[in-house]
Design a protein around this motif. Structure first.
Motif, PDB file in Angstrom:
ATOM      1  N   LYS A   1       0.822  -1.219   0.000  1.00  0.00           N
ATOM      2  CA  LYS A   1       0.000   0.000   0.000  1.00  0.00           C
ATOM      3  C   LYS A   1       0.852   1.264   0.000  1.00  0.00           C
ATOM      4  CE  LYS A   1      -3.881  -2.219   2.340  1.00  0.00           C
ATOM      5  NZ  LYS A   1      -4.667  -2.333   3.597  1.00  0.00           N
ATOM      6  N   ALA A   2       2.117   1.143   0.439  1.00  0.00           N
ATOM      7  CA  ALA A   2       3.006   2.317   0.483  1.00  0.00           C
ATOM      8  C   ALA A   2       3.602   2.644  -0.873  1.00  0.00           C
ATOM      9  CB  ALA A   2       4.129   2.079   1.497  1.00  0.00           C
ATOM     10  N   GLN A   3       3.432   1.750  -1.845  1.00  0.00           N
ATOM     11  CA  GLN A   3       3.971   2.012  -3.186  1.00  0.00           C
ATOM     12  C   GLN A   3       3.216   3.162  -3.841  1.00  0.00           C
ATOM     13  OE1 GLN A   3       5.173  -1.897  -5.372  1.00  0.00           O
ATOM     14  NE2 GLN A   3       3.240  -2.299  -4.306  1.00  0.00           N
ATOM     15  N   LYS A   4       3.941   3.975  -4.582  1.00  0.00           N
ATOM     16  CA  LYS A   4       3.298   5.090  -5.274  1.00  0.00           C
ATOM     17  C   LYS A   4       2.296   4.605  -6.324  1.00  0.00           C
ATOM     18  CE  LYS A   4       6.383   8.982  -4.613  1.00  0.00           C
ATOM     19  NZ  LYS A   4       7.071  10.116  -5.256  1.00  0.00           N
ATOM     20  N   SER A   5       2.540   3.385  -6.837  1.00  0.00           N
ATOM     21  CA  SER A   5       1.617   2.838  -7.835  1.00  0.00           C
ATOM     22  C   SER A   5       0.239   2.581  -7.240  1.00  0.00           C
ATOM     23  CB  SER A   5       2.172   1.537  -8.421  1.00  0.00           C
ATOM     24  OG  SER A   5       2.326   0.559  -7.405  1.00  0.00           O
ATOM     25  N   GLN A   6       0.142   2.545  -5.900  1.00  0.00           N
ATOM     26  CA  GLN A   6      -1.142   2.331  -5.220  1.00  0.00           C
ATOM     27  C   GLN A   6      -1.840   3.655  -4.890  1.00  0.00           C
ATOM     28  OE1 GLN A   6      -2.476  -0.779  -4.404  1.00  0.00           O
ATOM     29  NE2 GLN A   6      -0.813  -1.670  -5.610  1.00  0.00           N
ATOM     30  N   SER A   7      -1.156   4.766  -5.139  1.00  0.00           N
ATOM     31  CA  SER A   7      -1.689   6.080  -4.763  1.00  0.00           C
ATOM     32  C   SER A   7      -2.482   6.701  -5.916  1.00  0.00           C
ATOM     33  CB  SER A   7      -0.543   7.014  -4.366  1.00  0.00           C
ATOM     34  OG  SER A   7      -0.983   8.353  -4.284  1.00  0.00           O
TER      35      SER A   7
END
Length: 234
Positions: A14-20
Motif C-alpha cells: 500500500k506504500a507504493q506510489k503505484s497504489q496512490s
C-alpha cells in the motif's frame, strides 16, 4: 506470526506510489523513452510487452509480435539486425548453463512508429531462462529510444561480460592465439607482466614477447588503445 508478516507485507504494498490515486493522476509520457518485452526463443513468440511500448511507438502492447517487429524495422537496417542476431546466436550456442546469465548483447537500429515516423532504438538483450539442457529459452529485451541519426557512426554491436565488467571480442578479429587471449584478459583485469608471469608460470620475457605480438597484430600503440577498440565487436 504469519498474520503479522502478512500485514507487514500488505502495508509495504500500500506504500507504493503505484497504489496512490494522487500519484497516478500525474502522467509524464514525454519522460518515457524505453520499454521491454519477453521473448520466448523456443516458441519464437513475444510473451509480454510492457505498457510503455505504446507511449514510445504508438502501437498497443498486444500488437507487438515478431512479424510486426520485422515489419517496422527500417529496410536499410534489416541486414544489420540479422547479422547481429546471428553473431550472438553463434556466441550463445557455445555457452553452458550458468554462462548465459553472464552476458548481454546490444546494438541499435531504426523502427517505424504508428504515425509513420522513424525512431532509433538501442536494443539490449539478456538471458531470462535457460532449460535443463543448458540452452537459452527466454530473453528479456529492452528498447531505449536514442538520438535519431540516419545511420550509426560505427557498427555498434557489443557483447558485455558482466562478470568482467568489460566488452569482449567474440569473433577474435585480430586472430590472437589462445595464450595471447589469456594474457590479454589478465591485462584487462589489471595484472602487470610480472604478475601474469607468476600466474601462468612463464618467464617475464615470454610475457613481454606475447604483449608485443598482441599489439602488433591489433595495430595498437598501447593496451589502452586496444581495449578501446575491443569495446566494439564486428
Amino acid at each position: 506470526m504469519e498474520k503479522i508478516n502478512t500485514q507487514k507485507w500488505d502495508n509495504l504494498v500500500k506504500a507504493q506510489k503505484s497504489q496512490s490515486k494522487i500519484d497516478n493522476e500525474i502522467k509524464t509520457p514525454e519522460q518515457i523513452h524505453s520499454y521491454f518485452f519477453i521473448f520466448d526463443c523456443y516458441n519464437n513468440t513475444i510473451l509480454f510487452t510492457n505498457s510503455s511500448f505504446e507511449t514510445v511507438t504508438g502501437y498497443e502492447p498486444n500488437e507487438l509480435s515478431l512479424d510486426l517487429l520485422l515489419k517496422i524495422i527500417h529496410p536499410d537496417d534489416l541486414k544489420y539486425f540479422f547479422e547481429c542476431e546471428e553473431s550472438f546466436l553463434e556466441f550463445t550456442n557455445k555457452l553452458s548453463f550458468n554462462e548465459h546469465f553472464k552476458y548481454t548483447h546490444s546494438y541499435s537500429y531504426r523502427i517505424k512508429t504508428k504515425n509513420e515516423s522513424y525512431i532509433r532504438i538501442f536494443q539490449e538483450c539478456q538471458a531470462l531462462e535457460v532449460n535443463e539442457s543448458g540452452h537459452l529459452t527466454k530473453t528479456l529485451v529492452n528498447h531505449k529510444k536514442t538520438e535519431y541519426s540516419e545511420k550509426p557512426d560505427t557498427r555498434d554491436f557489443k557483447i558485455y561480460d558482466k562478470s568482467q565488467n568489460s566488452y569482449i571480442d567474440a569473433e577474435n578479429r585480430y586472430n590472437l592465439t589462445k595464450r595471447e587471449l589469456e594474457i590479454l584478459n589478465y591485462i584487462k583485469n589489471g595484472l602487470n607482466s610480472q604478475q601474469i608471469s607468476e600466474t601462468l608460470n612463464l618467464s617475464k620475457n615470454t610475457i613481454l614477447t606475447h604483449r608485443k605480438n598482441i599489439l602488433n597484430k591489433s595495430n595498437s600503440s598501447s593496451f589502452i588503445e586496444l581495449i578501446k577498440k575491443l569495446s566494439y565487436v564486428h
